[in-house]
Write an enzyme that holds these catalytic residues in place. Structure first.
Site, PDB file in Angstrom:
ATOM      1  N   HIS A  12       0.802  -1.203   0.000  1.00  0.00           N
ATOM      2  CA  HIS A  12       0.000   0.000   0.000  1.00  0.00           C
ATOM      3  C   HIS A  12       0.840   1.261   0.000  1.00  0.00           C
ATOM      4  O   HIS A  12       0.639   2.156  -0.805  1.00  0.00           O
ATOM      5  CB  HIS A  12      -1.028   0.065   1.124  1.00  0.00           C
ATOM      6  CG  HIS A  12      -1.985   1.149   0.807  1.00  0.00           C
ATOM      7  ND1 HIS A  12      -3.065   0.972  -0.038  1.00  0.00           N
ATOM      8  CD2 HIS A  12      -1.969   2.464   1.097  1.00  0.00           C
ATOM      9  CE1 HIS A  12      -3.667   2.131  -0.208  1.00  0.00           C
ATOM     10  NE2 HIS A  12      -3.039   3.047   0.471  1.00  0.00           N
TER      11      HIS A  12
ATOM     12  N   TYR B 236       1.780   5.570  -2.092  1.00  0.00           N
ATOM     13  CA  TYR B 236       1.995   6.924  -1.583  1.00  0.00           C
ATOM     14  C   TYR B 236       3.378   7.434  -1.968  1.00  0.00           C
ATOM     15  O   TYR B 236       3.574   8.628  -2.192  1.00  0.00           O
ATOM     16  CB  TYR B 236       1.762   6.969  -0.067  1.00  0.00           C
ATOM     17  CG  TYR B 236       0.297   6.808   0.218  1.00  0.00           C
ATOM     18  CD1 TYR B 236      -0.238   5.563   0.511  1.00  0.00           C
ATOM     19  CD2 TYR B 236      -0.557   7.893   0.105  1.00  0.00           C
ATOM     20  CE1 TYR B 236      -1.599   5.411   0.690  1.00  0.00           C
ATOM     21  CE2 TYR B 236      -1.909   7.753   0.294  1.00  0.00           C
ATOM     22  CZ  TYR B 236      -2.428   6.507   0.588  1.00  0.00           C
ATOM     23  OH  TYR B 236      -3.777   6.359   0.756  1.00  0.00           O
TER      24      TYR B 236
ATOM     25  N   HIS C 284      -9.392   0.620 -10.799  1.00  0.00           N
ATOM     26  CA  HIS C 284      -9.115   1.594  -9.736  1.00  0.00           C
ATOM     27  C   HIS C 284      -7.668   2.069  -9.768  1.00  0.00           C
ATOM     28  O   HIS C 284      -7.398   3.276  -9.790  1.00  0.00           O
ATOM     29  CB  HIS C 284      -9.423   0.970  -8.373  1.00  0.00           C
ATOM     30  CG  HIS C 284      -8.836   1.709  -7.220  1.00  0.00           C
ATOM     31  ND1 HIS C 284      -9.350   2.886  -6.745  1.00  0.00           N
ATOM     32  CD2 HIS C 284      -7.733   1.463  -6.464  1.00  0.00           C
ATOM     33  CE1 HIS C 284      -8.611   3.326  -5.736  1.00  0.00           C
ATOM     34  NE2 HIS C 284      -7.622   2.488  -5.547  1.00  0.00           N
ATOM     35  N   PHE C 285      -6.718   1.117  -9.752  1.00  0.00           N
ATOM     36  CA  PHE C 285      -5.352   1.625  -9.618  1.00  0.00           C
ATOM     37  C   PHE C 285      -4.817   2.222 -10.911  1.00  0.00           C
ATOM     38  O   PHE C 285      -3.930   3.073 -10.881  1.00  0.00           O
ATOM     39  CB  PHE C 285      -4.385   0.614  -8.986  1.00  0.00           C
ATOM     40  CG  PHE C 285      -4.097  -0.649  -9.743  1.00  0.00           C
ATOM     41  CD1 PHE C 285      -4.568  -1.863  -9.281  1.00  0.00           C
ATOM     42  CD2 PHE C 285      -3.300  -0.630 -10.878  1.00  0.00           C
ATOM     43  CE1 PHE C 285      -4.275  -3.034  -9.950  1.00  0.00           C
ATOM     44  CE2 PHE C 285      -2.997  -1.794 -11.551  1.00  0.00           C
ATOM     45  CZ  PHE C 285      -3.487  -2.997 -11.088  1.00  0.00           C
ATOM     46  N   HIS C 286      -5.402   1.819 -12.062  1.00  0.00           N
ATOM     47  CA  HIS C 286      -4.999   2.522 -13.279  1.00  0.00           C
ATOM     48  C   HIS C 286      -5.525   3.952 -13.259  1.00  0.00           C
ATOM     49  O   HIS C 286      -4.842   4.879 -13.679  1.00  0.00           O
ATOM     50  CB  HIS C 286      -5.469   1.780 -14.527  1.00  0.00           C
ATOM     51  CG  HIS C 286      -4.572   0.642 -14.892  1.00  0.00           C
ATOM     52  ND1 HIS C 286      -4.673  -0.598 -14.327  1.00  0.00           N
ATOM     53  CD2 HIS C 286      -3.523   0.570 -15.765  1.00  0.00           C
ATOM     54  CE1 HIS C 286      -3.740  -1.395 -14.840  1.00  0.00           C
ATOM     55  NE2 HIS C 286      -3.022  -0.708 -15.710  1.00  0.00           N
TER      56      HIS C 286
ATOM     57  N   ARG D 238      -9.692 -11.000 -12.304  1.00  0.00           N
ATOM     58  CA  ARG D 238      -8.451 -10.394 -12.765  1.00  0.00           C
ATOM     59  C   ARG D 238      -7.510 -11.398 -13.366  1.00  0.00           C
ATOM     60  O   ARG D 238      -7.570 -12.585 -13.081  1.00  0.00           O
ATOM     61  CB  ARG D 238      -7.707  -9.824 -11.554  1.00  0.00           C
ATOM     62  CG  ARG D 238      -7.966  -8.429 -11.207  1.00  0.00           C
ATOM     63  CD  ARG D 238      -7.183  -8.076  -9.984  1.00  0.00           C
ATOM     64  NE  ARG D 238      -5.896  -7.518 -10.328  1.00  0.00           N
ATOM     65  CZ  ARG D 238      -5.030  -7.069  -9.439  1.00  0.00           C
ATOM     66  NH1 ARG D 238      -5.304  -7.162  -8.162  1.00  0.00           N
ATOM     67  NH2 ARG D 238      -3.893  -6.560  -9.812  1.00  0.00           N
ATOM     68  N   ARG D 239      -6.565 -10.842 -14.154  1.00  0.00           N
ATOM     69  CA  ARG D 239      -5.370 -11.574 -14.518  1.00  0.00           C
ATOM     70  C   ARG D 239      -5.620 -12.839 -15.333  1.00  0.00           C
ATOM     71  O   ARG D 239      -4.917 -13.820 -15.180  1.00  0.00           O
ATOM     72  CB  ARG D 239      -4.562 -11.906 -13.254  1.00  0.00           C
ATOM     73  CG  ARG D 239      -4.137 -10.655 -12.514  1.00  0.00           C
ATOM     74  CD  ARG D 239      -3.445 -10.910 -11.213  1.00  0.00           C
ATOM     75  NE  ARG D 239      -2.498  -9.838 -10.955  1.00  0.00           N
ATOM     76  CZ  ARG D 239      -1.757  -9.721  -9.878  1.00  0.00           C
ATOM     77  NH1 ARG D 239      -1.829 -10.618  -8.934  1.00  0.00           N
ATOM     78  NH2 ARG D 239      -0.923  -8.717  -9.728  1.00  0.00           N
TER      79      ARG D 239
END
Lengths: 541, 263, 190
Positions: A215, A219, A366-368, A429-430
Site C-alpha cells: 500500500h 503513496y 481503480h489503480f490505473h 483479474r489476470r
C-alpha cells in the site's frame, strides 16, 4: 541554477523510456484479452507481458521519477549543489542494471509471476535480484535526501525547511521504510527458495510482508504529484499557496499513516486475524484525511489565483482561472481522476464493500485510474515544468502539450470506467482470455472493447508526450531564470520544530508498524511447520 | 533560533500526535478485538480471551466433524520437487535392470503395444506416482497390478529415474502433425477445462504430470474416457476427472490424435 | 515590533488558520463517519472477515482430514445449516459444480492444494483468497435459485484463465430431500 541537470535528465529519460515500453505492452494486453482478438494461442506470453508491464510501471518508472525530481528539488529548494552526486549516479546505475536484470528472465518466460510475485510460485532468481537492485538504487537516493537536508539544516539553524524539500524528504523516508517489507520477503523468504537452498516457503507470511510494501508504495508514487500540487501549481497559475503549515501537516500524515495499513490488501486472506484487519481498516480511513486536506488547500490556492485575476463572486473565480495554462489543465484532470479513484479507494477499504469487488477488474480499473491517471498526469506536468531548466531550451509546444494532456485524461476515463463496471459484473483479474460467447461473460464484452479504445488514446498521448520532450531538446536556447516554487500566502518565518523535521514522525511510523504488523508477522514466523512446497515457474524438464 | 524540544509533552505537536495516535490505537484495538468478535454471531468463542486470540490470528483448531470416507482407494502419494532432483547414475542403472521386465509391453523404439503408454522420457515424478498407485490399488489394471505389487519403494524411484533419463522417442506418425485443436490450445474455461498445455506443456509443466507428446492415441483416449466415467480415479483431488468429464467425445478424439502426432 | 502590514498579516494568518481548522475538523468527521459505518455494518451481521485462522497441510489434503475428495461438496450439519468444502488447485476447483440450497446458512470451507488461488462467486459478495497452508472460511446465504460462475480471481499459473467452476443454487426443499436420500456429499457434478 541546477548543477545536476544531466543527472535529473538521465533519471527522467530512463523513466519515460521504461514507461513508453510498458505502455505499449499494456495496450497489447488490453487488446489480446478483449473480444476484439479471437484468442491468444499462448497465454504464457500474456503473463510475461503482465509481469513486465507491472514491474516496470510499479517498481522502475515511478521510482526514477521520484529520484530525479528529488534531486532537482534538492538543488532548487536548498539553492546549493547536490551532495553526493557520484552516489546519485551509482544509484541510477543500480536501478538501470536491476531493471534489465529482472526483465531478461521475464521475457524468456522464466519469471511469469506478475509484479506481485506471490509465493509459492517462484521465479528465476535473477528476477528477484533485479528488483532488489532497483530498491538498493532507490535507497541510495533516500540516504542522499536525508544527508542533504541534514547538512542544510546545520548550515541554516532554525530556518524553516523549504516546503518542497520537506515534502521530498517525507517521501524518501516513507519509501525507505516501506520497501523493507518486500525486501524482507525477497531476501529472507524467496531468494533461498529461488536459489534452491530451500524448497518450501510460507505463502501467508510472504503475503503479509508484501502487503507492508504494497500500500505505502502507492503513496511513494503519489509524493511527486502532491509536491507538484503544493509547490508548483500555485506558482504556475499565478497564485499563492493557501497554507504552508497545512501542507506540512498533510505530508506528515502521509509519513505516519500511509505505512501501517497494508493489511487492507489482505482483507480476503485467511492467515491474518480479523482484529488486525479492523485496526488497519481504521488507519486506512485516517489516510484519507491528508488527501481531503490537500483538495481543500489546492482548491483554495486556485481560488486565490482566480481572484487575483479578477474573478468575482462565489464561482466567478473558476472562470477567471488560466485555463490555457497546461498546468491548470493537468491539475484539474488530476483532481477529477483523484476524486473518482479516491472514491473507489474508499470502497476498497471498507471490508463489506470490498467483498464484492476484491480481485475483480474493478481493482485494476481503480489503480490505473488513480496511478496511471491522477498521479502520472502530474508526472507529465512536472516534466513539462522542469524541462526548460533541464535542457536550457524553450518548451514551445503549448498546443501539443494541451492535446497530450486532454488525450491522457479522456483516454484514462474511457479505459478505466468500463473496467470498474465489468469488475462489478464479476470479471476476475489476470486472465489471458475470456469466453465472451458464454452468456455469463457476454455482457462484459462491449465494456472491455471500450477499454481497448481508451488504451489506444493513451498510447497516442504517450507518443505526443515523447514528441514534446524531444522537441524540447531541439528548440532554441533560452534562459529560464531561477526556478521558483510557489510562495505561501503567509510564508513562515519560523516553523515549529515538529513541522520542520521528521524524528517524531518517523518514530511514530515505525511504532505504528510494530503495533499493526508486529504480532501478525511474529505469529506467522512462529508457525514453523506451515511452509508449503515451492512451485517453480518456467521450469522445463 | 529555536530551543523547542521535540520529544517532550510540553511540545503541543508531540503531545497531540501521541495522544491522537494512542487514542486511535486503543479504540481500534477494543473495536477489533472485543466489540466486533462478539458481534460476529457466526463464530462462537469460548470466552473473551478466545475471542481476542482468534481476532489476533492465533491459529485455532477446527472442531472435528464427520469426514465422509471414500468407498474406493484414493491415491495417497505425496510428491514434491525435492524427491526428483539430480539424477543418480546408480539409480538409473538399477532402473534399467528392472525395466527389462517392462519392455514386454512398454518396449523401446515404439515396439510396445499401442494401448500401453510410451514411458521413455516421462518425468520421474509421473512414473513414480503411477507405480505407487498401481501398488496401492488406487489405480486398477489387471496387467500392471502384479508387477507393481512386487516393487519396493526404491525400485519405483529407480524405475522413475531410468525412464526419465531416456530421451523421448519421436511420435509414431510424425507426418500427421496437426494444429492444436481448440480443446488443447485453449481448453473450455467455462466448462472448467483449462488448456491441456497448462499442465502438460513445455513450460510450467505441473509436477507429476506425464508428457503427452508422442503418446499413443489409443492410450490417451482410453485414459480420458476412464477419467470421465470415474473408472480411473487416482488423479489427486479429481483434477483430471474434472477435465475429462467436461470434454465431449469429439474433443477427446481430437486431443488424442493431436498429441499422438507430436514429436 | 509589528508594523501595520505585519498586523494585517497576522490577522490574515489567524483567519486562514481558522478556516483550515474548520475544514480539517469536517474532514475528520467524514473519516469518523466512514469508520462508524464500518463498525455498524460489522455489528449488524454484514459479512465480516473470518473469525479464526486455521491451518492445513496442502501436501496431505488428499490423504486425510476434511479435504479428502470424498468429503468435498455440500454436507448438512446437525443444526440444519450446510457446510460446503472445496479445494482449489492448478487448474480446477473440486467440486467443479457446487450445490447449495436457498434460504439456508451456508459455510464455505476451502483451501488450496498448491499456489494462491482466488474464490469468487459472481453476483455475490462471496470472495476470498485460498492460500496454501490456511483454510478460508466464509459464511453465506443464497436467496434465489440460479447458477453462478465461480472463477479463480488470482493468478495461479499459466492455466489460470481456465479455472472456472460453478455454483448451482436450488430450492431448499429439493436440496434437503437430496441430502436425505443420499449419504454422500452433494455436488452438481455430472
Amino acid at each position: 541554477m541546477l548543477n545536476s541537470k544531466r543527472l535529473v535528465l538521465a533519471h527522467f529519460w530512463l523513466a519515460f523510456v521504461v514507461f513508453g515500453l510498458a505502455l505499449l505492452l499494456g495496450e497489447w494486453q488490453m487488446f489480446v484479452r478483449s473480444p476484439l482478438n479471437p484468442w491468444i494461442s499462448n497465454s504464457d506470453l500474456y503473463y510475461r507481458s503482465v509481469t513486465a508491464h507491472g514491474s516496470a510501471m510499479g517498481y522502475v518508472f515511478p521510482t526514477l521519477i521520484a529520484m530525479g525530481f528529488g534531486y532537482a528539488i534538492t538543488e532548487f529548494a536548498l539553492k546549493k549543489a547536490l551532495i553526493g552526486r557520484r552516489w546519485a549516479w551509482a544509484g541510477l546505475a543500480l536501478v538501470a542494471v536491476g531493471a534489465i536484470t529482472a526483465m531478461i528472465p521475464v521475457s524468456l518466460g522464466l519469471a511469469s509471476v506478475l509484479y506481485t510475485f506471490y509465493p509459492p510460485m517462484i521465479a528465476n532468481p535473477f528476477f528477484y535480484i533485479g528488483v532488489v537492485l532497483v530498491v538498493l538504487g532507490s535507497w541510495i537516493w533516500v540516504a542522499l535526501m536525508a544527508i542533504n537536508l541534514t547538512a542544510w539544516k546545520r548550515e541554516n539553524p532554525g530556518k524553516p525547511v523549504p516546503l518542497a524539500m520537506f515534502a521530498n524528504v517525507a517521501g524518501a523516508y516513507l519509501w525507505g521504510w516501506t520497501a523493507v517489507g518486500a525486501a524482507i520477503e525477497i531476501l529472507l523468504l524467496i531468494m533461498p527458495v529461488a536459489l534452491g537452498l530451500k524448497t518450501t516457503i510460507d505463502a501467508g507470511l510472504s503475503r503479509v510482508f508484501f502487503s507492508w510494501t504494497l500500500h505505502a508504495i502507492v503513496y511513494f508514487w503519489l509524493m511527486p504529484t502532491y509536491i507538484a500540487y503544493y509547490t508548483i501549481f500555485p506558482r504556475a497559475i499565478g497564485g499563492r499557496l493557501y497554507s504552508d503549515a497545512m501542507a506540512r501537516i498533510a505530508f506528515i500524515l502521509f509519513v505516519v499513516v500511509a505505512m501501517p495499513i497494508g493489511v487492507h490488501h489482505l482483507f480476503a486472506d485467511p492467515q491474518v486475524g480479523a482484529g488486525f484487519k479492523f485496526i488497519q481498516s481504521v488507519f486506512t480511513a485516517v489516510v484519507a484525511l491528508p488527501t481531503l486536506m490537500t483538495i481543500f488547500t489546492i482548491c483554495a490556492s486556485a481560488e486565490l489565483a482566480g481572484r487575483l485575476r479578477g474573478g468575482k463572486g462565489p464561482f466567478g473565480w473558476v472562470a477567471a482561472l488560466p485555463w490555457q495554462n497546461p498546468m491548470m489543465l493537468a491539475v484539474t484532470f488530476s483532481f477529477l481522476m483523484l476524486g473518482f479513484g479516491g472514491a473507489g479507494g474508499l470502497i476498497n477499504m471498507s471490508y463489506q464493500l470490498d467483498a464484492s469487488i476484491h480481485n475483480t477488474q474493478w481493482i485494476t480499473g481503480h489503480f490505473h485510474l488513480i496511478f496511471g491517471g491522477a498521479i502520472v498526469i502530474m508526472y507529465f506536468a512536472i516534466a513539462y515544468d522542469l524541462w526548460p531548466h533541464l535542457t536550457g531550451r524553450a518548451l514551445n509546444s503549448a498546443r501539443l502539450i494541451k492535446a497530450q494532456l486532454w488525450l491522457w485524461f479522456v483516454g484514462m476515463i474511457v479505459t478505466t470506467f468500463p473496467w470498474h463496471y465489468v469488475g462489478i459484473l464479476g470479471m476476475p483479474r489476470r486472465m489471458a482470455s475470456y469466453d465472451y460467447a458464454n452468456s455469463a461473460i457476454a455482457p462484459q464484452a462491449l465494456s472491455v472493447s471500450l477499454s481497448v479504445f481508451g488504451g489506444l488514446l493513451l498510447v497516442i498521448s504517450g507518443g505526443l508526450f515523447f514528441a514534446v520532450l524531444i522537441r524540447g531538446h531541439l528548440a532554441a536556447r533560452t534562459d529560464p531564470g531561477t526556478y521558483q516554487f510557489s510562495v505561501a500566502v503567509h510564508e513562515p518565518v519560523r516553523v515549529p520544530v515538529a513541522l520542520n523535521g521528521f524524528a517524531l514522525w518517523v518514530t511514530l511510523m515505525i511504532v505504528l508498524t510494530a503495533i499493526n504488523y508486529g504480532y501478525p508477522i511474529a505469529q506467522l514466523l512462529a508457525l514453523k511447520g506451515n511452509a508449503v512446497p515451492a512451485i517453480y515457474m518456467g521450469a522445463t524438464r | 533560533m529555536s530551543t523547542e524540544r521535540l520529544f517532550s509533552f510540553k511540545n503541543h505537536w508531540f503531545a497531540a500526535s501521541i495522544g491522537v495516535t494512542g487514542a486511535l490505537v486503543v479504540l481500534s484495538l477494543i473495536g477489533g478485538f472485543v466489540v466486533l468478535p462478539y458481534a460476529t454471531t457466526t463464530a462462537s468463542f469460548a470466552g473473551i480471551w478466545d475471542a481476542i486470540c482468534s481476532a489476533a490470528g492465533v491459529p485455532r483448531a477446527t472442531a472435528p466433524s464427520d469426514v465422509a470416507k471414500p468407498d474406493f482407494t484414493t491415491s495417497n502419494v505425496v510428491i514434491n520437487s525435492q524427491m526428483f532432483g539430480a539424477q543418480d547414475a546408480r539409480s538409473v542403472g538399477r532402473g534399467a535392470t528392472l525395466a527389462m521386465q517392462c519392455a514386454i509391453c512398454h518396449g523401446s523404439n515404439r515396439q510396445g503395444q499401442i494401448d500401453t503408454p510410451n514411458l521413455e522420457g516421462q518425468p520421474a515424478a509421473a512414473i513414480y506416482k503411477q507405480l505407487r498407485d498401481f501398488k496401492a490399488g488406487s489405480r486398477t489394471n489387471a496387467v500392471m497390478a502384479p508387477f507393481a505389487v512386487r516393487l519396493s519403494e526404491q525400485d519405483m524411484l529407480d524405475l522413475a529415474a531410468y525412464y526419465a533419463y531416456l530421451p523421448r522417442q519421436p511420435g509414431a506418425h510424425p507426418a500427421l502433425a496437426l494444429d492444436a485443436p481448440v480443446i488443447v490450445a485453449r481448453g473450455a474455461p467455462m466448462r472448467s477445462v483449462a488448456a491441456c498445455s497448462s499442465c502438460h506443456g513445455t513450460t510450467d509443466a505441473k509436477l507429476g504430470t506425464p508428457w503427452l507428446d508422442g503418446q499413443s492415441a489409443v492410450y490417451i483416449k482410453a485414459q480420458l474416457q476412464a477419467f470421465a466415467t470415474g473408472e480411473r480415479r487416482n488423479d489427486i483431488s479429481e483434477q483430471m476427472r474434472n477435465i475429462a468429464r467436461q470434454m465431449t467425445a469429439l474433443e477427446i478424439d481430437a486431443a488424442a490424435r493431436y498429441y499422438a502426432g507430436r514429436p | 515590533m509589528t508594523s501595520a502590514s505585519d498586523h494585517d498579516h497576522d490577522e490574515g494568518a489567524i483567519v486562514a488558520a481558522r478556516v483550515e481548522g474548520r475544514w480539517t475538523i469536517l474532514s475528520a468527521c467524514v473519516v469518523g463517519l466512514l469508520i462508524g459505518m464500518a463498525i455498524f455494518a460489522g455489528i449488524h451481521k454484514a459479512t465480516m472477515p473470518q473469525a479464526r485462522v486455521e491451518l492445513a497441510n496442502p501436501q496431505t489434503l488428499h490423504i486425510s482430514g476434511e479435504f479428502i475428495e470424498s468429503n468435498l461438496g455440500s454436507a448438512v450439519e446437525a443444526d440444519g445449516s450446510v457446510t460446503v468444502r472445496a479445494l482449489g488447485q492448478q487448474f480446477s476447483f473440486t467440486p467443479q459444480c457446487i450445490l447449495v440450497p436457498t434460504g439456508t446458512a451456508v459455510t464455505f470451507r476451502a483451501t488450496s492444494a498448491d499456489v494462491v488461488h482466488g474464490f469468487l462467486i459472481t453476483r455475490t459478495n462471496i470472495n476470498a483468497m485460498l492460500v496454501p497452508g490456511y483454510v478460508s472460511v466464509l459464511p453465506a446465504k443464497f436467496d434465489k435459485p440460479g447458477e453462478h460462475p465461480m472463477p479463480c480471481q488470482e493468478f495461479c499459473g499459466i492455466g489460470h484463465e481456465g479455472m472456472w467452476a460453478k455454483v448451482k443454487v436450488i430450492d431448499k426443499t429439493a436440496f434437503f430431500k437430496m441430502a436425505a436420500d443420499n449419504n454422500r456429499r452433494l455436488t452438481c457434478v455430472e
